[in-house]
Design an enzyme around this catalytic site. Sequence first.
Site, short mmCIF file in Angstrom:
data_model
loop_
_atom_site.label_atom_id
_atom_site.label_comp_id
_atom_site.label_asym_id
_atom_site.label_seq_id
_atom_site.Cartn_x
_atom_site.Cartn_y
_atom_site.Cartn_z
CG LEU A 270 32.35 -11.43 -53.70
CD1 LEU A 270 31.39 -12.59 -53.39
CD2 LEU A 270 33.21 -11.12 -52.48
CG HIS A 271 38.95 -10.88 -56.35
ND1 HIS A 271 39.65 -11.72 -55.51
CD2 HIS A 271 39.07 -9.63 -55.81
CE1 HIS A 271 40.18 -11.02 -54.53
NE2 HIS A 271 39.84 -9.75 -54.66
CD GLN B 56 41.43 -7.47 -42.82
OE1 GLN B 56 41.09 -6.33 -43.10
NE2 GLN B 56 41.05 -8.50 -43.54
CG HIS C 246 36.66 -11.84 -52.29
ND1 HIS C 246 36.79 -10.99 -53.35
CD2 HIS C 246 36.90 -11.09 -51.19
CE1 HIS C 246 37.08 -9.77 -52.91
NE2 HIS C 246 37.16 -9.80 -51.61
CG ASP D 18 43.87 -7.75 -46.82
OD1 ASP D 18 44.19 -6.62 -47.19
OD2 ASP D 18 43.13 -8.50 -47.49
CB SER E 152 37.97 -5.31 -54.75
OG SER E 152 37.59 -6.53 -54.15
P1 AMP Z 1 38.03 -7.53 -48.88
O1 AMP Z 1 36.78 -7.72 -49.65
O2 AMP Z 1 39.11 -6.85 -49.65
O3 AMP Z 1 37.81 -6.95 -47.51
O4 AMP Z 1 38.60 -9.00 -48.61
C1 AMP Z 1 37.84 -9.96 -47.94
C2 AMP Z 1 38.73 -11.12 -47.60
O5 AMP Z 1 39.27 -11.69 -48.79
C3 AMP Z 1 39.93 -10.73 -46.72
O6 AMP Z 1 40.12 -11.73 -45.72
C4 AMP Z 1 41.06 -10.70 -47.69
O7 AMP Z 1 42.33 -10.96 -47.11
C5 AMP Z 1 40.67 -11.83 -48.65
N1 AMP Z 1 41.34 -11.65 -49.94
C6 AMP Z 1 41.29 -10.57 -50.75
N2 AMP Z 1 42.08 -10.75 -51.83
C7 AMP Z 1 42.66 -11.97 -51.68
C8 AMP Z 1 43.59 -12.72 -52.44
N3 AMP Z 1 44.10 -12.28 -53.58
N4 AMP Z 1 43.95 -13.94 -52.00
C9 AMP Z 1 43.45 -14.42 -50.82
N5 AMP Z 1 42.56 -13.76 -50.05
C10 AMP Z 1 42.18 -12.55 -50.47
#
Ligand code: AMP
Length: 284
Positions: free
Chosen positions: A32-33, A159, A36, A156, A192
């Site tokens: 997580l960053h 998605q 998230h 995304d 990530s």
């Molecule tokens: P992931 O862990 O990559 O599957 O991402 C989980 C959720 O966090 C998804 O809905 C992503 O679109 C969102 N997400 C990832 N990176 C960002 C970002 N930089 N800004 C906004 N939402 C993000």
Amino acid sequence: MLLHTIKEVREQVKQWKKEGLTVGLVPTMGALHEGHLSLIQKAVSQCDKVVVSIFVNPIQFCPGEDLDKYPRTLEADTKLCQDAGVSVVFAPTPAEMYGEREMRTNDFLTYVIPPFFHVHKLCGKSRVGHFDGVCTVVNKLFNIVQADRAYFGEKDAQQLSIIRKMVEDLNIPIEIVPCPIIREESGLALSSRNKYLSAEDKVHALALYQILNNIKLCYKKGVTDVQALKETAIFILNEHHDLEYLEFLDDKDLEEVTEANDNTRVFIACKVGGVRLIDNMLLG
Ligand code: AMP
């Protein structure tokens, strides 16, 4: 509270529903960053209880992708969630989600297949089967958690669009809440996978944001011809960039456009130092 089984999550949610509480779901693959965290904070501000799922979903990775080396940082993720006011972190194993037999071969698993029109473009072209895996796991998470709202990032955007379509087509009783892209100060969209980038790669990775920004600037100055807007990218790309796509689509239905307007979203995917990066920007 960290839970690993579907049964435990169901029991917890059942209890909340009995108390009349609203439930928010933030599906993630962990590591997580701040991106998230922005989804989590929005969910916490809008719902009585929030479930964050942390699951590196094997069925959305294509052969040769980074399933094995994808960063897994459950302890730090759980702490971040707790500090942010999350009620439950749901971190199942692949066998818990899919069963042992279903994990060995696809032949035994029921899939949710999103429409060809939405899938066979952008990331779907190179990541064959990826969105089948995404829709299947997201549908399962919706059924397990039965949340009132689910939070997804515009990072995304394909998605997000596909999930909205799935919810509409399958009459799933949940509100999808979109959340804006969170970026580093440099403009690089948080991901990530940025962990794989060297310091030098990170500099070259800024090209994605620069291209999107330049295109938006040109659009704001009155250029609407997509071909002309695409050509502005040529001045920024160099031998460090392996461009996969630069596409202009309608934000709602992902239809290709030739004349840009305020509802046009520009999508870019590019490999830098062998790491595949994606970004996008709405022109309006
Ligand atoms: P992931 O862990 O990559 O599957 O991402 C989980 C959720 O966090 C998804 O809905 C992503 O679109 C969102 N997400 C990832 N990176 C960002 C970002 N930089 N800004 C906004 N939402 C993000």
